[in-house]
Design an enzyme around this catalytic site. Structure first.
Site, PDB file in Angstrom:
ATOM      1  N   ILE A  13     -12.471  27.751  48.502  1.00 20.39           N
ATOM      2  CA  ILE A  13     -12.718  28.825  49.468  1.00 20.39           C
ATOM      3  C   ILE A  13     -13.934  29.648  49.042  1.00 20.39           C
ATOM      4  CG2 ILE A  13     -11.729  30.857  50.600  1.00 20.39           C
ATOM      5  CD1 ILE A  13      -8.935  29.661  49.994  1.00 20.39           C
ATOM      6  N   LEU A  36     -15.999  27.795  35.919  1.00 25.81           N
ATOM      7  CA  LEU A  36     -16.092  26.336  36.098  1.00 25.81           C
ATOM      8  C   LEU A  36     -14.944  25.638  35.368  1.00 25.81           C
ATOM      9  CD1 LEU A  36     -19.953  25.645  35.852  1.00 25.81           C
ATOM     10  CD2 LEU A  36     -18.562  26.034  37.890  1.00 25.81           C
ATOM     11  N   SER A  86      -4.928  27.917  41.203  1.00 22.96           N
ATOM     12  CA  SER A  86      -4.442  27.954  42.589  1.00 22.96           C
ATOM     13  C   SER A  86      -3.422  26.878  42.959  1.00 22.96           C
ATOM     14  CB  SER A  86      -5.640  27.841  43.540  1.00 22.96           C
ATOM     15  OG  SER A  86      -6.206  26.539  43.453  1.00 22.96           O
ATOM     16  N   THR A 134      -2.466  35.391  48.620  1.00 26.38           N
ATOM     17  CA  THR A 134      -1.856  34.293  49.364  1.00 26.38           C
ATOM     18  C   THR A 134      -0.589  34.736  50.088  1.00 26.38           C
ATOM     19  OG1 THR A 134      -0.716  32.182  49.034  1.00 26.38           O
ATOM     20  CG2 THR A 134      -0.675  33.688  47.179  1.00 26.38           C
ATOM     21  N   ASP A 135      -0.218  33.983  51.117  1.00 30.49           N
ATOM     22  CA  ASP A 135       1.047  34.273  51.810  1.00 30.49           C
ATOM     23  C   ASP A 135       2.263  33.908  50.954  1.00 30.49           C
ATOM     24  OD1 ASP A 135       0.857  31.499  51.949  1.00 30.49           O
ATOM     25  OD2 ASP A 135       1.073  31.373  54.129  1.00 30.49           O
ATOM     26  N   GLU A 136       2.039  33.131  49.888  1.00 30.73           N
ATOM     27  CA  GLU A 136       3.180  32.668  49.082  1.00 30.73           C
ATOM     28  C   GLU A 136       3.896  33.813  48.362  1.00 30.73           C
ATOM     29  OE1 GLU A 136       2.730  29.136  46.809  1.00 30.73           O
ATOM     30  OE2 GLU A 136       1.392  28.219  48.263  1.00 30.73           O
ATOM     31  N   TYR A 183       3.019  30.223  40.219  1.00 24.18           N
ATOM     32  CA  TYR A 183       1.750  30.558  40.889  1.00 24.18           C
ATOM     33  C   TYR A 183       1.912  31.804  41.749  1.00 24.18           C
ATOM     34  CZ  TYR A 183      -1.687  30.558  44.665  1.00 24.18           C
ATOM     35  OH  TYR A 183      -2.629  30.951  45.595  1.00 24.18           O
ATOM     36  N   LYS A 187       0.284  35.615  41.448  1.00 27.08           N
ATOM     37  CA  LYS A 187      -0.530  36.249  42.495  1.00 27.08           C
ATOM     38  C   LYS A 187       0.119  37.572  42.917  1.00 27.08           C
ATOM     39  CE  LYS A 187      -3.745  34.913  44.348  1.00 27.08           C
ATOM     40  NZ  LYS A 187      -5.219  34.995  44.043  1.00 27.08           N
ATOM     41  N   HIS A 317      10.646  24.415  45.984  1.00 26.66           N
ATOM     42  CA  HIS A 317       9.722  24.189  47.109  1.00 26.66           C
ATOM     43  C   HIS A 317      10.038  25.131  48.275  1.00 26.66           C
ATOM     44  CE1 HIS A 317       7.536  20.767  49.489  1.00 26.66           C
ATOM     45  NE2 HIS A 317       6.944  21.940  49.594  1.00 26.66           N
TER      46      HIS A 317
HETATM   47  P1  NAD Z   1      -9.759  26.723  43.704  1.00 25.05           P
HETATM   48  O1  NAD Z   1      -8.763  26.296  42.693  1.00 25.05           O
HETATM   49  O2  NAD Z   1     -10.394  25.690  44.567  1.00 25.05           O
HETATM   50  O3  NAD Z   1     -10.950  27.514  42.991  1.00 25.05           O
HETATM   51  C1  NAD Z   1     -10.706  28.466  42.000  1.00 25.05           C
HETATM   52  C2  NAD Z   1     -12.045  28.832  41.371  1.00 25.05           C
HETATM   53  O4  NAD Z   1     -11.801  29.851  40.391  1.00 25.05           O
HETATM   54  C3  NAD Z   1     -12.731  27.671  40.647  1.00 25.05           C
HETATM   55  O5  NAD Z   1     -14.103  27.650  40.956  1.00 25.05           O
HETATM   56  C4  NAD Z   1     -12.500  27.993  39.178  1.00 25.05           C
HETATM   57  O6  NAD Z   1     -13.531  27.480  38.329  1.00 25.05           O
HETATM   58  C5  NAD Z   1     -12.482  29.509  39.184  1.00 25.05           C
HETATM   59  N1  NAD Z   1     -11.747  30.072  38.059  1.00 25.05           N
HETATM   60  C6  NAD Z   1     -10.493  29.736  37.636  1.00 25.05           C
HETATM   61  N2  NAD Z   1     -10.171  30.441  36.550  1.00 25.05           N
HETATM   62  C7  NAD Z   1     -11.213  31.267  36.294  1.00 25.05           C
HETATM   63  C8  NAD Z   1     -11.464  32.263  35.295  1.00 25.05           C
HETATM   64  N3  NAD Z   1     -10.573  32.540  34.350  1.00 25.05           N
HETATM   65  N4  NAD Z   1     -12.646  32.922  35.330  1.00 25.05           N
HETATM   66  C9  NAD Z   1     -13.564  32.657  36.291  1.00 25.05           C
HETATM   67  N5  NAD Z   1     -13.394  31.701  37.237  1.00 25.05           N
HETATM   68  C10 NAD Z   1     -12.220  31.026  37.230  1.00 25.05           C
HETATM   69  O7  NAD Z   1      -9.036  27.843  44.575  1.00 25.05           O
HETATM   70  P2  NAD Z   1      -9.071  28.095  46.150  1.00 25.05           P
HETATM   71  O8  NAD Z   1      -8.112  27.216  46.819  1.00 25.05           O
HETATM   72  O9  NAD Z   1     -10.487  28.150  46.609  1.00 25.05           O
HETATM   73  O10 NAD Z   1      -8.456  29.577  46.193  1.00 25.05           O
HETATM   74  C11 NAD Z   1      -9.290  30.704  45.994  1.00 25.05           C
HETATM   75  C12 NAD Z   1      -8.454  31.962  46.073  1.00 25.05           C
HETATM   76  O11 NAD Z   1      -7.818  32.052  47.344  1.00 25.05           O
HETATM   77  C13 NAD Z   1      -7.330  32.024  45.044  1.00 25.05           C
HETATM   78  O12 NAD Z   1      -7.229  33.339  44.589  1.00 25.05           O
HETATM   79  C14 NAD Z   1      -6.082  31.616  45.817  1.00 25.05           C
HETATM   80  O13 NAD Z   1      -4.940  32.215  45.277  1.00 25.05           O
HETATM   81  C15 NAD Z   1      -6.406  32.174  47.181  1.00 25.05           C
HETATM   82  N6  NAD Z   1      -5.801  31.469  48.329  1.00 25.05           N
HETATM   83  C16 NAD Z   1      -5.944  30.110  48.459  1.00 25.05           C
HETATM   84  C17 NAD Z   1      -5.415  29.463  49.573  1.00 25.05           C
HETATM   85  C18 NAD Z   1      -5.572  27.967  49.776  1.00 25.05           C
HETATM   86  O14 NAD Z   1      -4.989  27.427  50.712  1.00 25.05           O
HETATM   87  N7  NAD Z   1      -6.350  27.265  48.969  1.00 25.05           N
HETATM   88  C19 NAD Z   1      -4.748  30.202  50.548  1.00 25.05           C
HETATM   89  C20 NAD Z   1      -4.604  31.592  50.374  1.00 25.05           C
HETATM   90  C21 NAD Z   1      -5.156  32.204  49.256  1.00 25.05           C
HETATM   91  O1  DAU Z   2      -0.053  29.181  51.402  1.00 24.84           O
HETATM   92  C1  DAU Z   2      -1.228  29.362  50.687  1.00 24.84           C
HETATM   93  C2  DAU Z   2      -1.250  28.449  49.483  1.00 24.84           C
HETATM   94  O2  DAU Z   2      -1.485  27.133  49.972  1.00 24.84           O
HETATM   95  C3  DAU Z   2      -2.307  28.836  48.456  1.00 24.84           C
HETATM   96  O3  DAU Z   2      -2.008  30.095  47.947  1.00 24.84           O
HETATM   97  C4  DAU Z   2      -2.369  27.814  47.329  1.00 24.84           C
HETATM   98  O4  DAU Z   2      -3.420  28.127  46.446  1.00 24.84           O
HETATM   99  C5  DAU Z   2      -2.614  26.448  47.932  1.00 24.84           C
HETATM  100  O5  DAU Z   2      -2.594  25.467  46.915  1.00 24.84           O
HETATM  101  C6  DAU Z   2      -1.559  26.126  49.001  1.00 24.84           C
HETATM  102  O6  DAU Z   2      -0.258  25.920  48.389  1.00 24.84           O
HETATM  103  P1  DAU Z   2       0.717  24.743  48.846  1.00 24.84           P
HETATM  104  O7  DAU Z   2       1.634  24.437  47.739  1.00 24.84           O
HETATM  105  O8  DAU Z   2       1.300  25.034  50.193  1.00 24.84           O
HETATM  106  O9  DAU Z   2      -0.382  23.559  49.058  1.00 24.84           O
HETATM  107  P2  DAU Z   2      -0.363  22.007  48.672  1.00 24.84           P
HETATM  108  O10 DAU Z   2      -1.560  21.387  49.303  1.00 24.84           O
HETATM  109  O11 DAU Z   2      -0.130  21.793  47.219  1.00 24.84           O
HETATM  110  O12 DAU Z   2       0.945  21.473  49.429  1.00 24.84           O
HETATM  111  C7  DAU Z   2       1.095  21.601  50.848  1.00 24.84           C
HETATM  112  C8  DAU Z   2       2.480  21.086  51.196  1.00 24.84           C
HETATM  113  O13 DAU Z   2       2.497  19.663  50.989  1.00 24.84           O
HETATM  114  C9  DAU Z   2       3.591  21.638  50.340  1.00 24.84           C
HETATM  115  O14 DAU Z   2       4.750  21.816  51.121  1.00 24.84           O
HETATM  116  C10 DAU Z   2       3.832  20.561  49.282  1.00 24.84           C
HETATM  117  C11 DAU Z   2       3.488  19.284  50.029  1.00 24.84           C
HETATM  118  N1  DAU Z   2       2.906  18.207  49.190  1.00 24.84           N
HETATM  119  C12 DAU Z   2       1.839  18.492  48.409  1.00 24.84           C
HETATM  120  C13 DAU Z   2       1.268  17.519  47.619  1.00 24.84           C
HETATM  121  C14 DAU Z   2       0.075  17.845  46.745  1.00 24.84           C
HETATM  122  C15 DAU Z   2       3.450  16.933  49.241  1.00 24.84           C
HETATM  123  O15 DAU Z   2       4.410  16.664  49.973  1.00 24.84           O
HETATM  124  N2  DAU Z   2       2.881  15.971  48.450  1.00 24.84           N
HETATM  125  C16 DAU Z   2       1.824  16.206  47.622  1.00 24.84           C
HETATM  126  O16 DAU Z   2       1.356  15.278  46.915  1.00 24.84           O
END
Ligand code: NAD
Ligand code: DAU
Length: 377
Positions: A13, A36, A86, A134-136, A183, A187, A317
């Site tokens: 993101i 990184l 994340s 996050t919504d989690e 996780y 958060k 889960h």
């Molecule tokens: P990501 O795992 O893809 O990226 C995380 C980034 O943070 C990476 O570039 C990593 O190098 C950096 N990082 C990790 N630890 C660090 C540290 N100690 N110091 C500096 N940099 C560090 O994560 P994402 O999916 O892009 O999520 C970004 C943010 O959004 C997170 O805070 C996550 O909780 C939140 N979020 C993610 C989702 C989702 O669906 N992916 C949804 C809602 C909220």
């Molecule tokens: O809701 C926001 C969150 O969404 C973020 O805060 C997290 O950073 C992000 O990783 C994501 O969490 P989830 O656990 O929902 O995402 P994930 O892609 O890991 O899994 C999505 C759904 O799919 C979840 O119900 C678990 C399921 N899953 C996931 C994987 C990786 C499977 O069934 N098989 C898999 O191999």
């Protein structure tokens, strides 16, 4: 001139947020602060890395003196904080790392921002600490309806046409926190610290809680990129449990646009939920991914359905996530721009067209490259 640190800008993101800000605000200074880790990849930003208003700094958010010195050097006026561990499955195996980065890292940034901004004659004026969460943190919703209607059903909460509701309740901003995974617990703790820094010291903070994002540059340990890559290579698709869990999906660029709107116009000390009213059962999304990937690869649509493999469920889960983002729509006018069908089509196409990116991040070559590049710094 606004000078903004975006933490985690090399991640999924964060890279979309950095790109949006660098391109949209040529007069802003954008500093991407990222450690990184395995999830951070500078290749995500190769198109803007030479922009004059952009700087990358490899740094750990837990490095207090490093962050403070950077804030001084760059006269930082805003922080948009995305850096985090994340992935839920990793947090189950290694919760300490999540506490370290997500809790201690956030606290370190808060403390550095407080120290630097308090040292300035104008104090907090024109400053902003925006924490991306996050919504989690809200826990899990049920799949029941008070009137006994069988889900899915549509509700008036939707402004979009594709909305499916699998239960009566949604996550609203005033809901109590009930995190279940290490996780989401980490958060939640970080969100509490951010709010405490506002209430205790007056730090101008904002928190947003977003639903599941999807789109280009997502690390292929998460459901959508992992499964697209597996379908391409005809590898098994490990569906946890019965695939009945529901997630609410938002295209990553729509999240980045929301962050832009909220950073500039959101109310200090407030919280906004971000989501697209777009609920899907995992198994249904997996079927869409198979159909779309097959079609784009020129295979008979649905030919790869036999790759679906039900595996042991994720511990703890959460059953269902569903965001109510009407506050954000009402107060700041943000709405998701992309229908899910178009977003998924774009996403599958992107991963199929960027096999080299996938191969690179799955091989670990890019990690070795960064280790060499930054050795000794
Ligand atoms: P990501 O795992 O893809 O990226 C995380 C980034 O943070 C990476 O570039 C990593 O190098 C950096 N990082 C990790 N630890 C660090 C540290 N100690 N110091 C500096 N940099 C560090 O994560 P994402 O999916 O892009 O999520 C970004 C943010 O959004 C997170 O805070 C996550 O909780 C939140 N979020 C993610 C989702 C989702 O669906 N992916 C949804 C809602 C909220
Ligand atoms: O809701 C926001 C969150 O969404 C973020 O805060 C997290 O950073 C992000 O990783 C994501 O969490 P989830 O656990 O929902 O995402 P994930 O892609 O890991 O899994 C999505 C759904 O799919 C979840 O119900 C678990 C399921 N899953 C996931 C994987 C990786 C499977 O069934 N098989 C898999 O191999």
């Amino acid at each position: 001139m606004p000078s903004i640190i975006i933490t985690g800008g090399a991640g999924f993101i964060g890279s979309h947020v950095v790109r949006l800000f660098v391109n949209k605000y040529p007069d802003y200074r954008i500093i991407n602060l990222d450690k990184l880790t395995y999830a951070g990849n500078l290749a995500n930003l190769s198109d803007i890395e030479a922009a004059p208003n952009y700087r990358f700094v490899r740094m750990d958010i837990c490095d207090f003196s490093g962050v403070l010195a950077l804030m001084n050097e760059e006269h930082v006026t805003g922080i948009i904080h995305l850096a985090a561990e994340s992935h839920v499955d990793r947090s189950i195996k290694d919760p300490l790392t999540f506490a370290q980065t997500n809790v201690m890292g956030t606290l370190t940034l808060l403390q550095a921002a407080l120290a630097y901004w308090q040292s300035l004659p104008e104090g907090f004026e024109g400053k902003r600490f925006y924490h991306i969460s996050t919504d989690e943190v809200y826990g899990a919703l049920s799949m029941t309806h008070p009137q006994g209607i069988e889900p899915p059903f549509t509700t008036t909460a939707s402004s979009g046409s594709h909305h499916l509701a699998y239960g009566e309740a949604f996550f609203t901003e005033d809901l109590k926190y009930q995190p279940h995974s290490p996780y989401s617990a980490s958060k939640a703790a970080s969100d509490h610290f951010v709010r405490a820094f506002h209430d205790t010291y007056g730090l101008p903070t904002i928190v947003t809680n977003c639903s599941n994002n999807y789109g280009p540059y997502q690390f292929p340990e998460k459901l959508i990129p992992l499964f697209i890559n597996n379908i391409r290579h005809r590898r098994p698709l490990p569906v946890y449990g019965r695939g009945e869990n529901v997630r609410d999906w938002l295209y990553v660029e729509d999240h980045a646009r929301a962050i832009d709107v909220i950073f500039h116009r959101g109310r200090v000390a407030d919280t906004y939920n971000i989501g697209g009213f777009n609920e899907w059962k995992n198994i249904d999304i997996v079927r869409v991914l198979i159909q779309t990937t097959d079609r784009l690869l020129g295979r008979p649509e649905g030919a790869d359905m036999d790759l679906i493999t039900y595996v042991t469920d994720r511990a703890g889960h959460d059953l269902r996530y569903a965001i109510d983002s009407r506050k954000l729509q009402r107060e700041l006018g943000w709405e998701p721009s992309l229908q899910f069908e178009e977003g998924i089509e774009r996403t599958v196409r992107w991963y199929l067209d960027n096999q080299a990116w996938l191969d690179n991040v799955t091989s670990g070559d890019y990690q070795r490259y960064y280790e060499q590049m930054y050795a000794g710094r």
